[in-house]
Design a protein around this motif. Structure first.
Motif, short mmCIF file in Angstrom:
data_model
loop_
_atom_site.label_atom_id
_atom_site.label_comp_id
_atom_site.label_asym_id
_atom_site.label_seq_id
_atom_site.Cartn_x
_atom_site.Cartn_y
_atom_site.Cartn_z
N ASP A 157 -15.38 -23.19 16.30
CA ASP A 157 -15.36 -23.91 17.01
C ASP A 157 -15.04 -25.41 17.28
OD1 ASP A 157 -17.73 -23.08 17.37
OD2 ASP A 157 -17.71 -24.00 19.79
N LEU A 158 -16.17 -25.15 17.05
CA LEU A 158 -16.20 -26.98 16.56
C LEU A 158 -15.52 -27.35 15.03
CD1 LEU A 158 -20.50 -27.36 16.17
CD2 LEU A 158 -18.98 -27.75 18.25
N HIS A 159 -15.49 -26.87 14.24
CA HIS A 159 -14.72 -27.71 13.32
C HIS A 159 -13.33 -27.50 13.27
CE1 HIS A 159 -17.54 -27.35 9.97
NE2 HIS A 159 -18.06 -26.25 10.19
N GLU A 160 -13.05 -26.60 14.55
CA GLU A 160 -11.16 -26.35 14.89
C GLU A 160 -10.81 -27.60 15.69
OE1 GLU A 160 -11.13 -22.22 16.55
OE2 GLU A 160 -11.59 -21.45 14.52
N ASP A 161 -12.02 -28.43 16.24
CA ASP A 161 -11.65 -28.96 17.04
C ASP A 161 -11.80 -30.74 16.34
OD1 ASP A 161 -12.01 -31.28 19.09
OD2 ASP A 161 -12.97 -29.63 20.50
N PRO A 162 -10.23 -31.70 16.56
CA PRO A 162 -10.05 -32.46 15.96
C PRO A 162 -10.64 -33.30 16.58
CG PRO A 162 -8.38 -32.08 17.22
CD PRO A 162 -9.24 -30.66 17.67
N VAL A 163 -11.26 -33.56 17.33
CA VAL A 163 -11.85 -35.22 18.31
C VAL A 163 -13.39 -34.59 17.58
CG1 VAL A 163 -13.12 -36.33 20.50
CG2 VAL A 163 -10.52 -34.61 20.21
N VAL A 164 -14.07 -33.66 17.67
CA VAL A 164 -15.32 -33.13 16.93
C VAL A 164 -15.19 -33.58 14.76
CG1 VAL A 164 -17.20 -31.86 16.03
CG2 VAL A 164 -16.15 -31.95 18.29
N MET A 165 -13.94 -32.89 14.48
CA MET A 165 -13.97 -33.71 13.35
C MET A 165 -13.53 -34.88 13.20
SD MET A 165 -15.17 -30.91 12.25
CE MET A 165 -14.63 -31.18 10.10
N PHE A 166 -12.79 -35.40 13.86
CA PHE A 166 -12.44 -37.26 13.56
C PHE A 166 -14.27 -37.90 13.47
CE2 PHE A 166 -11.56 -41.29 15.47
CZ PHE A 166 -11.01 -41.96 14.27
N GLN A 167 -15.05 -37.72 14.66
CA GLN A 167 -15.60 -38.42 14.68
C GLN A 167 -16.64 -37.82 13.41
OE1 GLN A 167 -19.23 -37.03 16.56
NE2 GLN A 167 -19.64 -39.21 17.96
#
Length: 332
Positions: A157-167
């Motif tokens: 779920d974290l890897h699928e969140d673009p905001v998390v992965m952008f950071q």
């Protein structure tokens, strides 16, 4: 276990032991030492700052704190509510100002902590003492059990969140900029503050202060306080920690019902919890939804407890906490 003279006096021998064993994480140790030196310089720079800069530094306490409590903790670690894209971006920026590692890193360690609390697989196992749980765990290489436990959990779920992965893509440089440079730039642009006093006070000093406020949840809230919801659990209800960590000190409830977005039983009128209030305000305007609560589960547990009491079933009694048992033996 407690914050005591003995704990401080044993730190040099503990450092020697881990140094000889090759357990020290030198990169994190060096960075932490640098950050605390910057904060110390900030103490001496306070008198060089304008009142606007001091107010800005004070406001950055809850602003950066929200990035941890409302963002990395309640949203991304526990998925206790859902948030719109603009809210997630805002919380990511606040989290970057807090500069406690990327959201992905923070949430990963926190999920492992909850699944294996107070064991060797807990990244900041409080059974190893106040100092280790507070900050010492960052200075050491991770226990192999922590690494193993992390590989067994799902973080898709974290890897699928673009905001998390952008950071994560910009880590650590974006967070370092947002933590130290950005606050100073705001002070320079909007009220003509000199860059370096703002850098050391609104950046460094504020950063280390908020860092230790967060660390109190891992140390003090796991070692001191009441246990009204789960007497067998070490995490406790600690109102002092809640003040410093803007609502995260109601820890016995939180470890009993980790899916609860409030991380406490009651509302702001009864328990200091500005992070819950912030989420409620966002929900009122439709920016967050799906807030989960543990109150129904708590009520069912109370009914079961009352039924057992009437049937003569004794309430569970925890074994003496290791530090209390040690103190009792020493006193005898």
């Amino acid at each position: 276990m407690d914050l005591s003279h003995k704990m401080f006096s044993e730190i040099p021998s503990v450092i020697r032991h881990h140094g000889n064993a090759g357990n020290i994480n030198w990169l994190m140790t060096t960075y932490s030492a640098w950050a605390h030196v910057v904060a110390l310089v900030g103490v001496f720079k306070i008198m060089d700052c304008s009142k606007e800069t001091l107010m800005w530094a004070f406001l950055l306490w809850p602003i950066s704190g929200l990035g941890i409590t409302v963002g990395a903790h309640r949203l991304w670690s526990h998925r206790s509510y859902s948030a719109s894209f603009p809210v997630r971006v805002f919380l990511m920026l606040c989290n970057s100002i807090a500069n406690q590692g990327s959201i992905l890193h923070w949430a990963r360690d926190h999920r492992v902590h909850h699944k294996h609390s107070e064991t060797d697989a807990d990244p900041h196992n409080a059974m190893r003492g106040f100092f280790f749980a507070h900050i010492g765990w960052l200075f050491l290489k991770k226990n192999p059990e922590v690494i193993r436990a992390g590989k067994e959990l799902d973080f898709s779920d974290l890897h699928e969140d673009p905001v998390v992965m952008f950071q994560r893509m910009l880590d650590p440089w974006f967070a370092l900029y947002m933590c130290f440079v950005f606050p100073a730039q705001i002070a320079v642009k909007f009220w003509g503050e000199n860059f370096w006093p703002a850098f050391f006070v609104a950046g460094g000093l504020r950063y280390v202060y908020v860092l230790h406020c967060t660390f109190l949840v891992n140390s003090a809230a796991h070692l001191h306080g009441d246990h009204p919801y789960d007497v067998l659990s070490y995490p406790s209800e600690n109102p002092y920690v809640s003040f410093f960590a803007i609502g995260e000190g109601w820890h016995n409830w939180h470890h009993k019902y980790p899916f609860d977005y409030a991380t406490s039983e009651f509302g702001i009128s009864s328990q200091y919890n500005p992070s819950k209030l912030f989420i409620d305000v966002l929900a009122a305007v439709g920016l967050v939804w799906g807030r989960k609560r543990g109150t129904a589960a708590c009520e069912m547990g109370m009914v079961r407890r009352d039924r057992d009491r009437e049937a003569g079933v004794p309430l569970p009694k925890p074994a003496p906490r290791p530090w209390k048992a040690h103190a009792a033996v020493k006193h005898d």
